[in-house]
Design an enzyme around this catalytic site. Structure first.
Site, PDB file in Angstrom:
ATOM      1  N   GLU A 183      -1.465   6.278  -3.673  1.00  0.00           N
ATOM      2  CA  GLU A 183      -1.367   5.532  -4.793  1.00  0.00           C
ATOM      3  C   GLU A 183      -1.774   4.314  -4.813  1.00  0.00           C
ATOM      4  O   GLU A 183      -1.894   3.671  -3.738  1.00  0.00           O
ATOM      5  CB  GLU A 183       0.219   5.747  -5.324  1.00  0.00           C
ATOM      6  CG  GLU A 183       0.646   7.056  -5.232  1.00  0.00           C
ATOM      7  CD  GLU A 183       1.972   7.232  -5.869  1.00  0.00           C
ATOM      8  OE1 GLU A 183       2.377   8.292  -6.899  1.00  0.00           O
ATOM      9  OE2 GLU A 183       2.940   6.274  -5.608  1.00  0.00           O
TER      10      GLU A 183
ATOM     11  N   HIS B  18       7.394  -0.941 -16.368  1.00  0.00           N
ATOM     12  CA  HIS B  18       7.675  -1.747 -15.121  1.00  0.00           C
ATOM     13  C   HIS B  18       6.849  -2.752 -14.491  1.00  0.00           C
ATOM     14  O   HIS B  18       7.253  -3.656 -13.603  1.00  0.00           O
ATOM     15  CB  HIS B  18       7.797  -0.822 -14.043  1.00  0.00           C
ATOM     16  CG  HIS B  18       6.514  -0.433 -13.134  1.00  0.00           C
ATOM     17  ND1 HIS B  18       5.349   0.000 -13.741  1.00  0.00           N
ATOM     18  CD2 HIS B  18       6.644  -0.641 -11.792  1.00  0.00           C
ATOM     19  CE1 HIS B  18       4.647   0.154 -12.858  1.00  0.00           C
ATOM     20  NE2 HIS B  18       5.141  -0.321 -11.518  1.00  0.00           N
TER      21      HIS B  18
ATOM     22  N   ASN C 153       0.851  -1.177   0.108  1.00  0.00           N
ATOM     23  CA  ASN C 153       0.107   0.059  -0.012  1.00  0.00           C
ATOM     24  C   ASN C 153       0.894   1.360  -0.072  1.00  0.00           C
ATOM     25  O   ASN C 153       1.399   1.567   1.035  1.00  0.00           O
ATOM     26  CB  ASN C 153      -0.810   0.056   1.135  1.00  0.00           C
ATOM     27  CG  ASN C 153      -2.037  -1.169   1.080  1.00  0.00           C
ATOM     28  OD1 ASN C 153      -2.881  -1.257   0.195  1.00  0.00           O
ATOM     29  ND2 ASN C 153      -2.091  -1.846   2.120  1.00  0.00           N
TER      30      ASN C 153
END
EC number: 6.5.1.8
Length: 515
Positions: free
Chosen positions: A232, A438, A228
């Site tokens: 975001e 990514h 977490n």
């Protein structure tokens, strides 16, 4: 007063490139004050997800900005050059979208640095270890092996590390990065040769890192942590066992020590934990307070920033470098614990098992790099957030071992999907400032995943695929289900087709440890 456009009107500012495959161009005017265009790399399916998000926001504005708006707002920051770039795994983040790349001219006195362009988990990244084992070698002991890893590597929110460390050690970690872990016996000397920046940013200054940040980081060395990220939604943190499922580029894979289908590899994804989070939080407070003084105008308050050469800018870059060094040590200690787990279960040394580092990449970082801009070589401050450096063959900043093939790029999938090893290309230097994707990028929030996905069904699906799992919290099973993410294979293929990275190896998970 800012003009409000209907969704259909906003689409007039977005056009598909005729010259570059999978490139959408967001023209100036999409949001106020844009200095450069926005460039989105996505195929039709992935771009539709972002357009749908934009339409939803336009019809019913909420508390978050869609990724396309964030991409364009970054294009309005002072000193930005070339374009604000979004990669195929882009999704909404804090200030910058996750999957955003932006560069600022170091010779421009107005250029800025923004903590939102790096993220809260500074130098969150991925490390890949290879072995000389095949899946048939570990299949009978897989449960024992994954349990040993789960026992040795602390996972979850608030977990405590097992490595003795005082504040003097911590300052050395922050300053010297992997040089500390080599000297302390937690890394092999050769490990850092296969790490981005060789596992150390020399700009680091432990004295600018607050006591509160150090206190948070002191007990978390060698811990997996949790996924977490404040403000975001990012991929969760993990340490997974994979087998090689497909090899696309045999020569490059062999250079990396990967040469057989079924070969066992281990991938670890973690970052700077609470220390990096505090460094980012402290910097945001400093920069929010200085915005009026510096007369920097931003489209979104989450884009709080400072001139690169201001006191606030210099302090953040030194602290970010220190947090980056911490993250490399964190992954190094987990590498040490992973080797120990394999040794204890298999009764062989890690050296005999050929447990070498293939590569270690950063996904959230800001660095000074040289790039061509309008035909001139310029020194730039690169912000990469949820993106990976992808330098081509013969680039001076990649390891000697990989000069002929380009930098290895590690792309993590989700809990039940494949991960990939790619290589960097020259076209990435031209189109994306030497960057590629990514991961897969979320499509469902964690809360929505818990609401709409069934815990037992997700577990059964993993079991049917032969994937063993250990999690720090049961809620992660639904939060990190493959259905919560974009298709990583589609993301990787989009980058491959655009020429910004090249597929090398596909890895299939056989065991998952989630924090």
């Amino acid at each position: 007063m800012t003009k409000t456009y209907k969704y259909e009107d906003q689409l007039h500012f977005i056009q598909k490139s005729d010259d570059v495959k999978n490139l959408f161009i967001i023209k100036k005017g999409f949001v106020p004050n844009m200095n450069v265009e926005g460039h989105l790399f996505a195929n039709d399916n992935l771009s539709k997800l972002l357009f749908d998000e934009l339409k939803q926001f336009t019809d019913d504005p909420g508390s978050f900005l869609p990724a396309l708006k964030q991409l364009a707002n970054v294009a309005a920051l002072p000193g930005i050059v070339k374009s604000s770039i979004a990669l195929p795994d882009a999704h909404s983040g804090y200030g910058f979208s996750i999957g955003n790349v932006a560069a600022f001219d170091m010779d421009n006195c107005n250029s800025i640095v923004s903590p939102g362009g790096v993220g809260f988990d500074i130098n969150c990244g991925v490390r890949l270890l290879r072995t000389n084992l095949l899946y048939k070698d570990i299949e009978p002991i897989k449960e024992q092996l994954v349990q040993k890893l789960f026992d040795l590597i602390p996972v979850g929110v608030g977990c405590q590390g097992k490595i003795p460390c005082d504040y003097g050690d911590l300052d050395n970690i922050l300053e010297y990065g992997m040089d500390w872990s080599v000297c302390s016996g937690y890394s092999w000397a050769e490990d850092k040769e296969h790490c981005e920046d060789f596992g150390r940013m020399i700009q680091a200054d432990p004295t600018v890192v607050s006591y509160r940040a150090k206190k948070r980081g002191l007990s978390q060395i060698g811990t997996l942590g949790a996924g977490n990220h404040y403000g975001e939604v990012q991929v969760s943190i993990y340490s997974n066992i994979y087998v090689v499922e497909e090899i696309y580029d045999e020569y490059s894979a062999k250079v990396m020590g990967i040469d057989r289908i079924g070969q066992v590899c281990i991938m670890t994804h973690s970052g700077s934990r609470g220390l990096g989070h505090q460094v980012a939080s402290d910097a945001l407070v400093d920069m929010e307070n200085s915005l009026n003084k510096s007369k920097i105008k931003v489209n979104d308050k989450q884009l709080a920033c400072a001139r690169i050469n201001s006191d606030e800018g210099k302090k953040y870059l030194k602290g970010m470098a220190a947090a980056s060094n911490y993250a490399w040590v964190n992954r190094s200690v987990m590498t040490h614990l992973t080797r120990k787990a394999f040794e204890e279960v298999l009764k062989e040394s890690a050296d005999d098992l050929d447990m070498h580092v293939v590569y270690d990449v950063s996904h959230n970082i800001a660095k000074i790099e040289d790039h061509m801009v309008d035909g001139k070589l310029k020194r730039l401050l690169l912000h990469r957030k949820g993106s990976t450096r992808a330098f081509p063959p013969y680039h001076p900043l990649i390891s000697a071992d990989f000069q002929h093939i380009g930098q290895p790029v590690l792309v993590g999938g989700t809990m039940g999907t494949c991960s990939y090893v790619l290589t960097g290309t020259q076209l990435a230097m031209d189109l994306t400032l030497g960057s590629t994707c990514h991961g897969s990028g979320r499509t469902l929030s964690r809360n929505k995943s818990r609401r709409v996905l069934d815990y037992n069904e997700v577990l059964n699906n993993l079991k049917e695929k032969g994937i063993s799992i250990r999690v720090a919290s049961p809620k992660l099973v639904t939060e990190e289900a493959p259905e919560s993410y974009k298709d990583v294979s589609e993301v990787v293929q989009t980058c491959h087709d655009s020429g910004i990275s090249k597929k090398c190896v596909k890895l299939r998970p056989v065991a998952v440890i989630k924090g």
